[in-house]
Design a protein around this motif. Structure first.
Motif, short mmCIF file in Angstrom:
data_model
loop_
_atom_site.label_atom_id
_atom_site.label_comp_id
_atom_site.label_asym_id
_atom_site.label_seq_id
_atom_site.Cartn_x
_atom_site.Cartn_y
_atom_site.Cartn_z
N ARG A 195 8.67 4.56 2.81
CA ARG A 195 7.51 4.50 1.93
C ARG A 195 6.25 4.22 2.74
O ARG A 195 6.29 3.54 3.75
CB ARG A 195 7.73 3.45 0.84
CG ARG A 195 8.85 3.94 -0.09
CD ARG A 195 9.21 2.98 -1.18
NE ARG A 195 10.37 3.52 -1.89
CZ ARG A 195 11.15 2.81 -2.67
NH1 ARG A 195 10.90 1.54 -2.88
NH2 ARG A 195 12.18 3.39 -3.26
N ARG A 196 5.15 4.78 2.30
CA ARG A 196 3.85 4.69 2.98
C ARG A 196 3.83 5.49 4.28
O ARG A 196 3.00 5.25 5.15
CB ARG A 196 3.42 3.25 3.22
CG ARG A 196 3.27 2.46 1.92
CD ARG A 196 2.58 1.14 2.17
NE ARG A 196 2.42 0.41 0.94
CZ ARG A 196 1.47 0.62 0.03
NH1 ARG A 196 0.59 1.57 0.20
NH2 ARG A 196 1.41 -0.13 -1.05
N SER A 197 4.75 6.46 4.41
CA SER A 197 4.79 7.29 5.61
C SER A 197 4.17 8.67 5.37
O SER A 197 4.13 9.48 6.29
CB SER A 197 6.25 7.48 6.05
OG SER A 197 6.94 8.35 5.14
N PHE A 220 -0.43 4.93 -6.52
CA PHE A 220 -0.21 6.08 -5.64
C PHE A 220 -0.63 7.37 -6.33
O PHE A 220 -1.36 8.18 -5.76
CB PHE A 220 1.27 6.18 -5.21
CG PHE A 220 1.64 7.54 -4.70
CD1 PHE A 220 1.23 7.95 -3.44
CD2 PHE A 220 2.38 8.42 -5.48
CE1 PHE A 220 1.55 9.22 -2.96
CE2 PHE A 220 2.70 9.68 -5.02
CZ PHE A 220 2.29 10.09 -3.75
N ARG A 268 3.42 11.80 -0.73
CA ARG A 268 2.24 12.67 -0.82
C ARG A 268 2.61 14.11 -0.46
O ARG A 268 2.20 15.06 -1.12
CB ARG A 268 1.13 12.16 0.09
CG ARG A 268 -0.11 13.03 0.10
CD ARG A 268 -1.15 12.48 1.06
NE ARG A 268 -1.74 11.25 0.57
CZ ARG A 268 -2.81 11.17 -0.21
NH1 ARG A 268 -3.42 12.29 -0.59
NH2 ARG A 268 -3.28 10.03 -0.60
#
Length: 160
Positions: free
Chosen positions: A96-98, A133, A102
């Protein structure tokens, strides 16, 4: 993590086990301890059978699946146009957040544009961190209530 090492591809029948595992992870995030209601066989039939009910994209890093998004075509009745509905988006906690989520949503956006879909919609439970997000990638919170009719209430209404 480098976003360049990330690839997104269309899911195939051989991905049913991976989709099941990610679906189980999504259920665990929302309802800890709840076993999945769906099986690998359900996913094979419903996503890759003769009449697919959904499509999916798989995100991979270094040839390892790290997330998925499932979606299906819907209809925007007031506009008279097809639209996409995202059913599930899941990325492994350590990824996550990589940029994976998206990139998965960008894949759905490209498909939507290619197919002439007017928009993409999804449902997020109130208070979930995912809401911020989705807003960051440009989705608008419509503040609609998501209502469900199932089980005995569904049967009772059908009998009227």
């Amino acid at each position: 993590m480098q976003a360049s090492s990330l690839i997104v591809r269309k899911a195939v029948a051989g991905d049913a086990e991976t989709i099941f595992r990610f679906t189980a992870g999504l259920i665990e995030d929302h309802l800890p301890g709840q076993p999945p209601w769906v099986s690998v066989e359900d996913i094979k039939i419903n996503g890759f059978g003769s009449d697919p009910l959904f499509e999916a994209l798989i995100a991979e890093r270094d040839d390892q699946p790290i997330g998925f998004v499932s979606f299906f075509r819907g209809y925007a009745g007031w506009r008279g146009k097809p639209m996409g509905i995202v059913h599930a988006l899941y990325v492994l906690p350590e990824e996550r957040r990589s940029g994976a989520a998206r990139t998965l949503m960008a894949g759905v956006a490209r498909i939507a544009l290619e197919r002439g879909w007017i928009r993409i919609e999804l449902f997020v439970e109130e208070g979930r961190p995912a809401l911020s997000f989705y807003e960051r990638i440009g989705m608008r919170d419509l503040h609609h209530r998501h209502l469900r009719l199932e089980g005995e209430a569904l049967s009772n209404l059908a009998r009227i």
